[in-house]
Each structure stands twice: as structure tokens, then as C-alpha cells.
Design a protein around this motif. Structure first.
Motif, PDB file in Angstrom:
ATOM      1  N   SER A   1       4.693  29.933 -19.175  1.00 30.15           N
ATOM      2  CA  SER A   1       5.366  29.586 -17.957  1.00 30.15           C
ATOM      3  C   SER A   1       6.522  28.517 -18.497  1.00 30.15           C
ATOM      4  O   SER A   1       7.630  28.622 -17.640  1.00 30.15           O
ATOM      5  CB  SER A   1       4.660  28.984 -16.930  1.00 30.15           C
ATOM      6  OG  SER A   1       3.441  29.761 -16.804  1.00 30.15           O
ATOM      7  N   HIS A   2       6.698  27.892 -19.362  1.00 30.43           N
ATOM      8  CA  HIS A   2       7.455  26.989 -19.893  1.00 30.43           C
ATOM      9  C   HIS A   2       8.153  27.096 -21.362  1.00 30.43           C
ATOM     10  O   HIS A   2       7.801  26.261 -22.046  1.00 30.43           O
ATOM     11  CB  HIS A   2       7.397  25.572 -19.463  1.00 30.43           C
ATOM     12  CG  HIS A   2       6.782  25.252 -18.155  1.00 30.43           C
ATOM     13  ND1 HIS A   2       7.956  25.176 -16.939  1.00 30.43           N
ATOM     14  CD2 HIS A   2       5.716  25.197 -17.553  1.00 30.43           C
ATOM     15  CE1 HIS A   2       7.102  24.989 -16.090  1.00 30.43           C
ATOM     16  NE2 HIS A   2       5.880  24.919 -16.090  1.00 30.43           N
ATOM     17  N   PRO A   3       8.732  28.040 -21.604  1.00 27.06           N
ATOM     18  CA  PRO A   3       8.950  28.403 -23.065  1.00 27.06           C
ATOM     19  C   PRO A   3       9.832  27.435 -23.625  1.00 27.06           C
ATOM     20  O   PRO A   3       9.868  27.314 -24.947  1.00 27.06           O
ATOM     21  CB  PRO A   3       9.540  29.670 -22.895  1.00 27.06           C
ATOM     22  CG  PRO A   3      10.229  29.964 -21.638  1.00 27.06           C
ATOM     23  CD  PRO A   3       9.123  29.133 -20.789  1.00 27.06           C
ATOM     24  N   GLU A   4      10.447  26.841 -23.060  1.00 28.50           N
ATOM     25  CA  GLU A   4      11.533  25.619 -23.464  1.00 28.50           C
ATOM     26  C   GLU A   4      10.681  24.282 -24.174  1.00 28.50           C
ATOM     27  O   GLU A   4      11.221  23.583 -24.819  1.00 28.50           O
ATOM     28  CB  GLU A   4      12.574  25.085 -22.563  1.00 28.50           C
ATOM     29  CG  GLU A   4      11.996  24.351 -21.205  1.00 28.50           C
ATOM     30  CD  GLU A   4      11.517  25.196 -20.009  1.00 28.50           C
ATOM     31  OE1 GLU A   4      11.641  24.797 -19.050  1.00 28.50           O
ATOM     32  OE2 GLU A   4      10.881  26.241 -20.324  1.00 28.50           O
ATOM     33  N   MET A   5       9.566  24.343 -23.746  1.00 34.00           N
ATOM     34  CA  MET A   5       8.613  23.083 -24.344  1.00 34.00           C
ATOM     35  C   MET A   5       8.251  23.466 -25.676  1.00 34.00           C
ATOM     36  O   MET A   5       7.844  24.423 -25.965  1.00 34.00           O
ATOM     37  CB  MET A   5       7.334  23.169 -23.515  1.00 34.00           C
ATOM     38  CG  MET A   5       7.501  22.502 -21.873  1.00 34.00           C
ATOM     39  SD  MET A   5       5.648  22.485 -21.414  1.00 34.00           S
ATOM     40  CE  MET A   5       5.874  21.405 -19.847  1.00 34.00           C
ATOM     41  N   ASP A   6       8.293  22.347 -26.459  1.00 34.18           N
ATOM     42  CA  ASP A   6       8.069  22.383 -27.781  1.00 34.18           C
ATOM     43  C   ASP A   6       6.755  21.342 -28.052  1.00 34.18           C
ATOM     44  O   ASP A   6       7.169  20.242 -28.347  1.00 34.18           O
ATOM     45  CB  ASP A   6       9.162  22.012 -28.454  1.00 34.18           C
ATOM     46  CG  ASP A   6       8.976  21.937 -30.330  1.00 34.18           C
ATOM     47  OD1 ASP A   6       7.771  22.526 -30.390  1.00 34.18           O
ATOM     48  OD2 ASP A   6       9.489  21.304 -30.926  1.00 34.18           O
ATOM     49  N   ILE A   7       5.521  21.922 -27.796  1.00 36.05           N
ATOM     50  CA  ILE A   7       4.513  21.051 -27.912  1.00 36.05           C
ATOM     51  C   ILE A   7       3.752  21.224 -29.219  1.00 36.05           C
ATOM     52  O   ILE A   7       3.228  22.277 -29.444  1.00 36.05           O
ATOM     53  CB  ILE A   7       3.390  21.229 -26.691  1.00 36.05           C
ATOM     54  CG1 ILE A   7       3.931  21.463 -25.361  1.00 36.05           C
ATOM     55  CG2 ILE A   7       2.326  20.496 -26.764  1.00 36.05           C
ATOM     56  CD1 ILE A   7       3.110  21.527 -24.189  1.00 36.05           C
ATOM     57  N   ARG A   8       3.571  20.042 -29.611  1.00 36.22           N
ATOM     58  CA  ARG A   8       2.893  20.149 -31.184  1.00 36.22           C
ATOM     59  C   ARG A   8       1.627  19.549 -30.971  1.00 36.22           C
ATOM     60  O   ARG A   8       1.410  18.306 -30.821  1.00 36.22           O
ATOM     61  CB  ARG A   8       3.618  19.308 -32.203  1.00 36.22           C
ATOM     62  CG  ARG A   8       5.365  19.725 -32.240  1.00 36.22           C
ATOM     63  CD  ARG A   8       5.360  20.836 -32.968  1.00 36.22           C
ATOM     64  NE  ARG A   8       7.100  21.323 -32.842  1.00 36.22           N
ATOM     65  CZ  ARG A   8       7.810  20.916 -33.764  1.00 36.22           C
ATOM     66  NH1 ARG A   8       7.352  20.334 -34.701  1.00 36.22           N
ATOM     67  NH2 ARG A   8       9.001  21.324 -33.724  1.00 36.22           N
ATOM     68  N   ILE A   9       0.447  20.280 -31.322  1.00 37.96           N
ATOM     69  CA  ILE A   9      -0.974  19.987 -31.306  1.00 37.96           C
ATOM     70  C   ILE A   9      -1.592  19.390 -32.625  1.00 37.96           C
ATOM     71  O   ILE A   9      -1.190  19.899 -33.862  1.00 37.96           O
ATOM     72  CB  ILE A   9      -1.774  20.988 -30.769  1.00 37.96           C
ATOM     73  CG1 ILE A   9      -1.255  21.687 -29.588  1.00 37.96           C
ATOM     74  CG2 ILE A   9      -3.256  20.557 -30.796  1.00 37.96           C
ATOM     75  CD1 ILE A   9      -1.210  20.599 -28.293  1.00 37.96           C
ATOM     76  N   LEU A  10      -2.099  18.133 -32.545  1.00 36.02           N
ATOM     77  CA  LEU A  10      -2.597  17.684 -33.756  1.00 36.02           C
ATOM     78  C   LEU A  10      -4.237  17.211 -33.187  1.00 36.02           C
ATOM     79  O   LEU A  10      -4.308  16.757 -32.240  1.00 36.02           O
ATOM     80  CB  LEU A  10      -2.175  16.259 -34.297  1.00 36.02           C
ATOM     81  CG  LEU A  10      -0.437  16.341 -34.278  1.00 36.02           C
ATOM     82  CD1 LEU A  10       0.453  16.064 -33.225  1.00 36.02           C
ATOM     83  CD2 LEU A  10      -0.140  15.134 -35.477  1.00 36.02           C
ATOM     84  N   GLU A  11      -5.113  17.806 -33.888  1.00 35.52           N
ATOM     85  CA  GLU A  11      -6.600  17.286 -33.907  1.00 35.52           C
ATOM     86  C   GLU A  11      -6.828  15.995 -34.545  1.00 35.52           C
ATOM     87  O   GLU A  11      -6.590  15.809 -35.748  1.00 35.52           O
ATOM     88  CB  GLU A  11      -7.446  18.409 -34.335  1.00 35.52           C
ATOM     89  CG  GLU A  11      -7.624  19.635 -33.517  1.00 35.52           C
ATOM     90  CD  GLU A  11      -8.978  20.235 -33.742  1.00 35.52           C
ATOM     91  OE1 GLU A  11      -9.621  19.905 -34.515  1.00 35.52           O
ATOM     92  OE2 GLU A  11      -8.943  21.558 -33.432  1.00 35.52           O
TER      93      GLU A  11
END
Length: 338
Positions: free
Chosen positions: A146-156
Motif C-alpha cells: 500500500s505504501h511502496p515508498e516506505m523503506d522498512i528494515r526489519i531486525l530480530e
């Protein structure tokens, strides 16, 4: 004409004032943001080659820039005589200050993005290992679609490393299951999640409809290792301090590994509510709810109190809440936070 007169202590001689200023500027070894990013990378990886790869530069470039910084400030930040690389005592103070500078610098772009209601820019999100496999598939693909401009980096990350990373400005937010006690942090509640027993058919309590804490004291219990709040919460609820010694052989591993062990006919473990929704009909036969009061955990999204990008944060919170069962939005009367 532009030239340097070395007889005048290296001063430049030119009719153009701005060319002279440029000459002086380029002669100086000036500290810059890039150098600070490099020393933080080396501190993280304790290896120059890995740090260079992370920063997307060659190792000679990274090493040269750090050497220039060390020459400029007159101290060695890293002890290169040992492997892995070690930070010097003074270097540690330099790195901590560099971390603060980089965080404050990042806020400048955040201010601009928030003013423009923009969702651009990298958002670094830590998630507990006992939450990530069950929550991320529910919302992450929909959110980024829905928001392709987002750059979310996931870290566990586990709880305490997540809190430390938040305070140090290494991440922007963390999804954890315990309230942060630090005054630098704030939080929003995402949902409440109940715990369930996952019990092998070979265990005596498999025939029971409910799990009671008294029933599991002497059972073979698969537990996560220390540092997982999931483990600590359930041990407190079940009053299982003795398990630390008696069940030492069964503490190491992951939740998914423990579930496979239970399915093979060996022991019991605990799983979170969202994990139950991913199980097959056959696997759900091994699930047992706890007796009232049912243990639960409060899942929160923690940020620093000076976090600026409220628009982006509200979209993430809304996406998560929209994609978990509605009954999990509030703590039920029969549940108790552990």
C-alpha cells in the motif's frame, strides 16, 4: 592566476578570494559524517572488511578515512593489533559521541519528511524473535504494498538489545512485550496476546482440557534460553524457578524447534496466540489453553520520546492492529498480564 607561495607558510596567493578559501578548506583534514558512520560500523562488526561491506565502500577507503579521523583528533579509536578489532578507552567515548551526532543529524531529514507528510526514508524496526514469525506475515506485505515508498528494515532482536538500540539511536522503533522503564522511551499498545500450551500426545497432561501451572512442574519442558522475555514471563506465571536447574538440557533452541520436538512426541512447550492461527488442524489438537486467569502479554511499539515521524508511525500501528484479531485489541477479563 592561482598559485601557492610556500615561502609564506603554505598560504595561497590569488586575486580570487574564493579560490583561496577553497584551497585552505581542501588542505584541512575535516571531520565529516561519513567518517563517523565508518567508525560506528567498525564498532558494530569489529572487522574492517565487514564494516566496509556494510557501508558499501572498499576496505582501503574505509581504513584511510578512519586513519584521517584519528590523525585529526590525535587519538587511536581502534586497537588494530588484536582480532577482532578492539575499541580503545578514549575511542569508546568518541564513538558514543559520534552516535549522538549521527542521530541528531538524522532528525533533520525526519523533520522535513514529517512536515511534508512524506513516508520516504529508512525506518529501522526491531521485532522480538517470539513475535516476528507470527506477526510480520500478517501485515508487512500489505503495508509495503500500500505504501511502496516506505523503506522498512526489519531486525530480530531480544528485549534488552532492542531497548539499548533505541536509546542509542541505532533503530527507530521496537515491537516488544514488556514496558520500557527508561524515561527516554515511549510506547503505543498494539494488542494483547494470550499464551497457550503445546503438548505432546505422550505427556500425561495431554488428556486435560486446560493447562494449570501445578500440572507442569515435573514435565519435560522446552524453554527458550535466558534473555527472552517470553520465557521469563511464563516462568514467573508458573512459578518455575527450579526449572533453571532441573531442565537445563531443554532450554536452548527456538520456538519452532521446540514445536517440532513436541509434534514428534517429546515434551511440552508454550506458544503465543498468533502462532496458533498458523497451525494445521492436526497441530491444533496439541494446543491447550491455560486455566483462568489466562496468562497474556502486552505487545507494544516503543520509540524514543523525541521521535518525530508520527505520520509514518501511525500508519504502521494502524496496519498492525487491522491485521490481528479484534478480540486481541483489548485485555480480556479472564486474562492476566505476566
Amino acid at each position: 592566476m592561482y598559485y601557492k607561495d610556500t615561502s609564506l607558510n603554505g598560504a595561497c596567493q590569488t586575486d580570487n578570494f574564493y579560490l583561496c578559501i577553497d584551497e585552505i578548506y581542501y588542505k584541512q583534514q575535516q571531520m565529516n559524517i561519513q567518517q563517523l558512520e565508518y567508525i560506528l560500523a567498525v564498532d558494530t562488526f569489529r572487522h574492517f572488511a565487514k564494516a566496509a561491506e556494510h557501508c558499501n565502500v572498499t576496505q582501503p577507503t574505509l581504513s584511510m578515512m578512519i586513519l584521517k579521523l584519528e590523525d585529526e583528533i590525535g587519538v587511536k579509536i581502534f586497537d588494530r593489533s588484536i582480532q577482532p578489532v578492539k575499541v580503545t578507552p578514549t575511542g569508546r567515548k568518541v564513538i558514543e559521541q559520534a552516535r549522538k551526532i549521527l542521530y541528531q543529524t538524522s532528525l533533520i531529514q525526519d523533520i522535513v519528511n514529517e512536515a511534508e507528510q512524506s513516508l520516504k526514508g529508512t525506518f529501522r524496526l526491531a521485532v522480538l524473535p517470539t513475535i516476528a514469525p507470527y506477526l510480520l506475515p500478517r501485515f508487512f506485505h500489505k503495508l509495503t504494498g500500500s505504501h511502496p515508498e516506505m523503506d522498512i528494515r526489519i531486525l530480530e532482536m531480544k528485549t534488552q538489545p532492542s531497548i539499548n538500540a533505541l536509546i542509542n539511536g541505532e533503530i527507530d522503533a521496537a515491537i516488544i512485550a514488556s514496558l520500557p522503564g527508561d524515561k527516554q522511551l515511549q510506547y503505543d499498545t498494539l494488542y494483547y496476546e494470550e499464551f497457550f500450551g503445546y503438548i505432546s500426545r505422550n505427556e500425561a497432561i495431554f488428556k486435560n482440557d486446560l493447562v494449570r501451572s501445578a500440572d507442569i512442574n515435573e514435565e519435560k519442558l522446552w524453554l527458550l534460553d535466558e534473555g527472552h522475555c517470553f520465557r521469563d514471563q511464563l516462568m514467573r506465571y508458573c512459578q518455575m524457578e527450579s526449572v533453571k536447574i532441573n531442565q537445563a538440557a531443554y532450554r536452548l533452541g527456538s520456538m519452532e524447534t521446540f514445536m517440532r520436538m513436541v509434534e514428534s512426541g517429546n515434551g511440552i512447550t508454550f506458544i503465543p496466540e498468533l502462532a496458533v492461527h498458523q497451525l494445521s488442524s492436526e497441530q491444533k489438537e496439541l494446543v491447550r489453553p491455560f486455566a483462568i486467569p489466562k496468562p497474556a502479554r502486552q505487545i507494544i511499539l516503543a520509540t524514543r520520546t523525541d521521535f518525530i515521524r508520527s505520520k509514518l508511525l501511525s500508519i504502521i500501528i494502524e496496519s498492525i492492529r487491522d491485521n490481528v484479531p479484534k478480540q486481541m485489541h483489548t485485555l480480556q477479563a479472564i486474562q492476566r498480564i505476566v
